[in-house]
Design a protein around this motif. Structure first.
Motif, PDB file in Angstrom:
ATOM      1  N   GLY A  96      41.993  11.773  29.893  1.00 29.77           N
ATOM      2  CA  GLY A  96      43.012  11.368  30.932  1.00 29.77           C
ATOM      3  C   GLY A  96      42.903  12.137  32.172  1.00 29.77           C
ATOM      4  N   ILE A  97      42.740  13.583  32.180  1.00 33.34           N
ATOM      5  CA  ILE A  97      42.603  14.417  33.330  1.00 33.34           C
ATOM      6  C   ILE A  97      41.224  13.902  34.158  1.00 33.34           C
TER       7      ILE A  97
ATOM      8  N   SER B 293      41.013  11.066  36.313  1.00 31.94           N
ATOM      9  CA  SER B 293      41.752  11.185  37.660  1.00 31.94           C
ATOM     10  C   SER B 293      40.800  12.309  38.634  1.00 31.94           C
TER      11      SER B 293
ATOM     12  N   ASN C 213      34.255  19.269  37.012  1.00 33.69           N
ATOM     13  CA  ASN C 213      35.565  18.475  36.469  1.00 33.69           C
ATOM     14  C   ASN C 213      35.629  18.202  35.036  1.00 33.69           C
TER      15      ASN C 213
ATOM     16  N   LEU D  18      37.191  21.722  33.948  1.00 29.36           N
ATOM     17  CA  LEU D  18      38.466  21.735  34.322  1.00 29.36           C
ATOM     18  C   LEU D  18      39.436  20.917  33.405  1.00 29.36           C
TER      19      LEU D  18
ATOM     20  N   LEU E  48      39.592  22.528  29.864  1.00 34.62           N
ATOM     21  CA  LEU E  48      40.428  23.702  29.918  1.00 34.62           C
ATOM     22  C   LEU E  48      41.963  23.607  30.272  1.00 34.62           C
ATOM     23  N   LEU E  49      42.294  22.589  31.092  1.00 40.35           N
ATOM     24  CA  LEU E  49      43.793  22.459  31.422  1.00 40.35           C
ATOM     25  C   LEU E  49      44.372  21.802  30.016  1.00 40.35           C
TER      26      LEU E  49
ATOM     27  N   LYS F  81      45.232  23.936  27.213  1.00 39.39           N
ATOM     28  CA  LYS F  81      46.422  24.877  27.520  1.00 39.39           C
ATOM     29  C   LYS F  81      47.653  24.073  27.558  1.00 39.39           C
ATOM     30  N   GLY F  82      47.581  22.803  27.371  1.00 42.38           N
ATOM     31  CA  GLY F  82      48.895  22.033  27.256  1.00 42.38           C
ATOM     32  C   GLY F  82      49.187  21.366  28.528  1.00 42.38           C
ATOM     33  N   PHE F  83      48.414  20.993  29.131  1.00 40.45           N
ATOM     34  CA  PHE F  83      48.428  20.272  30.666  1.00 40.45           C
ATOM     35  C   PHE F  83      48.889  18.793  30.118  1.00 40.45           C
ATOM     36  N   THR F  84      49.582  17.812  30.750  1.00 40.70           N
ATOM     37  CA  THR F  84      49.744  16.541  30.489  1.00 40.70           C
ATOM     38  C   THR F  84      49.043  15.767  31.255  1.00 40.70           C
ATOM     39  N   ALA F  85      48.884  14.375  30.808  1.00 43.62           N
ATOM     40  CA  ALA F  85      48.014  13.398  31.513  1.00 43.62           C
ATOM     41  C   ALA F  85      48.296  12.138  30.451  1.00 43.62           C
ATOM     42  N   THR F  86      47.755  11.036  31.097  1.00 45.30           N
ATOM     43  CA  THR F  86      48.163   9.701  30.436  1.00 45.30           C
ATOM     44  C   THR F  86      46.994   9.835  28.949  1.00 45.30           C
TER      45      THR F  86
END
Lengths: 461, 461
Positions: free
Chosen positions: B181-182, B185, B209, B212, B215-216, B219-224
């Protein structure tokens, strides 16, 4: 003449001294607001994870982060500060660019400005140039850009940030052209990531990519010199419509988009679609002081579509509260204000607010024209008391829209509310004064110092 | 079942031990080739400027650069090594992904692999997973993706790199979903930047990218969580066609795209469109040893469209020579080879080559079906001697295409030719042996050490 040449000439030739005073004033207001919401956003979970990710993956100390003052490099500063600026979705809005104009641009400008030791005047000039191009490009590329699924804030913001950085660096025509060419290949961000941390990341990336494009171009990197004239131009790739080059060329700086149609500064840290309802509710509170316990019912009558993003009927967390009409109206009545702290969980959970929230009914007035991304039509708020009295107010435009801009005092109060999560009150006032006098500020480093907890620490020493 | 779930399951469940031996062998060949062209590209001007730009803007020493062995962080390593890998446009090609499959993925995998101390087997597994998704997504999204103006190598490469990194990190389903998802984008890169340094930058950005995003997400980053199922899915935004989800789901790993349709490894460091002509010419040289001074004329008969990218009729620099049929044919006859050094300016300027180049005529055979991005039809090469003899050869497919893949020996010779710009011959042989035995290599750091001038320096100490 090629559209690319005209755009490049606008970027290169614009001087702060030639920009009208009201445009400069609006620019400084936008900068104050953007820095405020970035300070408030600096503690957001999205920023925390990004900081953790970038730990050990960023450079030396030529730029710094908003809030913490942590030293980093200009690419990382733009990425992280840009993410901060949009983390709360509390930053300004502009119709032309179909999104948030300031957040992708300012972090790029201040990151590079600090690294290159540029003045406050340089920052203001570059910011206004990038902002203007981003907005006019939005009108020129057409609504199908957003419709196709692009997060226009990020895509157009990348071009705006790159233009701002090219101006800040004083690049020549060729390098400015190349900056735009590189930026077009870095523009990204899709709308299916709305409602996630990736949405503010888009803005951080737009900032970072603006810095990267200008740095590469300044060193002789090559790219298309025809970003708005190539058969595969920016419009061809990013839109279903042809890029309206005539409009793009003719409209740059006449009038400045920040002046007309202007920007909406979000007065309340919640979904745009509750703003006018909150305005009307707060007006009734001031005039009639209804006691929450004496209220029988609150009826909100809206045009069709007004509540599309308001997906919660009852809020159990602050984030839900931001997209809950019932909660916002109840909080406005109980507290007489909607501020940053309104959305702290312990305040959301208050029994008085929750009970009143249950008495709020939202009714759609099907006779009105549906609203989509605009805010047409009107909203009616009726507070019906147990003793039979009815307090009623109709509203069309919210405070903060171009029609009813925030007063300087309200704007500063918003900044105070945002900044107090990081700075003490003395430093907040220093920052406000400094930003209102931005064109006389000696260096970007001074600006960043004002926005850093380090200034507060310095005071305490 | 949702397409996103199926893709995530493929990424998660694929084990190196389950991948067929011929697929693994092709994977190692692709890795050898990609690392070779990256070594050759490490001295390119695009890389030099990028290195200068990133100086002071990158992190600590958990990853390293191909060639120099310079320490950096994984994001910067992916960016710079990815740019190297595509700097010379000498990296492999695949029809499904409408571009270059290996270059965006491998640099991401080795950067993260070195940082996380992953083994050679981990690298090979992750590389093959990312490669496969990228190619199948290319077929699923359709040709209109490229037609719209996207540089598919970069856009699809971002997704492939992200998938590879998610696999390498062993992310769970949720985090893998978020990684994709990230990545959606962050995907970018437009074709109007072809022929400029920004084209290889696209590949570096795709690699960076991918790192990135993973990695995000880790660590619990959110995305679709719906990148292939959302109303605004990857296909909606990036194509004029609907994403063919059924194909995407059914085709992953059956057969593996690196096997069928396979990849083209560029044998010669010049435009793909001269490859078969050079093949035929070199065949005539081997069989007949024509003396350049005895040649009256060389006639190359091509299908319509074959020479679209061959925009130079006479070459004065190496870069021009790469897109000049006349120069390539003349060099092949004079030198009996087309190698990396063929395009050094002092060799381009040789009188013997220039005089013979003037005798090369390119004729279009209008009776053939025009070629576009494929290489259909056939080419005829006729060397007409002054004594009246005519040496003639017809060719359809070049060496290096899936029909006539490079032998392992030819592939290694290409690597040797590329690597000798950086490594000494002992180290080159060590690297070849190491990469052919990649699944038994203890760590990515060992791989990177083999590719670094540091290994050569070590030897000399």
């Amino acid at each position: 003449m090629r559209a690319t040449d005209e755009v490049v000439e606008f970027i290169q030739a614009t001087q702060l001294s030639d920009i009208p005073g009201d445009v400069k004033h609006l620019g400084k207001r936008a900068i104050l607001d953007t820095l405020g919401v970035a300070l408030a956003g600096s503690g957001d979970e999205s920023v925390r994870i990004l900081l953790e990710t970038m730990a050990g993956r960023q450079g030396d100390s030529r730029a710094s982060l908003i809030g913490s003052g942590q030293r980093t490099d200009s690419l990382s500063a733009a990425l992280i500060n840009g993410t901060m600026a949009h983390a709360l979705d509390y930053d300004d809005v502009n119709e032309s660019c179909m999104g948030h104009p300031s957040a992708p641009i300012l972090p790029a400008v201040i990151a590079l400005g600090e690294e290159l030791d540029k003045s406050g005047a340089d920052v203001l000039e570059a910011f206004l140039v990038g902002f203007e191009l981003e907005c006019k490009l939005g009108s020129a590329i057409g609504r199908s850009h957003y419709g196709k699924g692009w997060h226009a804030t990020a895509t157009l913001g990348t071009i705006g940030a790159a233009a701002a950085c090219a101006r800040l660096m004083g690049l020549d025509s060729k390098a400015t052209e190349i900056t735009l060419g590189i930026a077009a290949s870095l523009a990204s961000g899709i709308r299916s990531n709305f409602g996630t941390m990736t949405k503010p990341l888009h803005v951080g990336e737009a900032s970072r990519n603006g810095v990267l494009a200008s740095l590469l171009a300044s060193k002789g990197f090559t790219a298309t010199s025809n970003v708005f004239d190539h058969p595969i131009d920016f419009g061809q790739v990013f839109s279903e419509d042809k890029l309206n080059k005539d409009y793009l060329i003719e409209s740059l700086g006449s009038p400045w988009d920040i002046l007309t149609p202007g920007i909406t500064v979000k007065k309340y840290p919640c979904c745009n679609k509750v703003h006018r309802t909150v305005d009307a509710t707060l007006g009734l509170v001031v005039d009639h002081h209804p006691q929450p316990s004496d209220i029988s019912e609150v009826v909100i009558t809206i045009p069709p579509g007004e509540d599309v993003p308001l997906i919660y009927k009852k809020a159990t967390t602050g984030l839900e509260g931001k997209f809950c009409m019932q909660f916002c109206v109840a909080s406005a009545i109980v507290d007489g204000e909607i501020v940053f702290n309104t959305f702290e969980t312990n305040r959301v959970e208050r029994a008085e607010v929750q009970q009143l929230s249950d008495k709020v009914t939202v009714v759609t007035d099907e006779s009105q024209i549906p609203v989509v991304i605009d805010t047409g039509g009107h909203v009616d708020v009726s507070i019906i008391m147990q003793d039979g009295r009815i307090f009623d107010r109709k509203i069309e435009k919210a405070t903060g829209t171009p029609t009813f801009p925030l007063s300087d005092n309200d704007l500063q109060n918003k900044f105070r509310s945002c900044a107090k999560t990081v700075l003490n009150s003395n430093d907040i006032e220093t920052a406000i004064a400094g930003i209102y006098d931005l064109e006389n500020l000696r260096s970007t480093a001074d600006l960043m110092h004002m926005l850093s907890v380090a200034s507060t620490i310095d005071l305490k020493v």
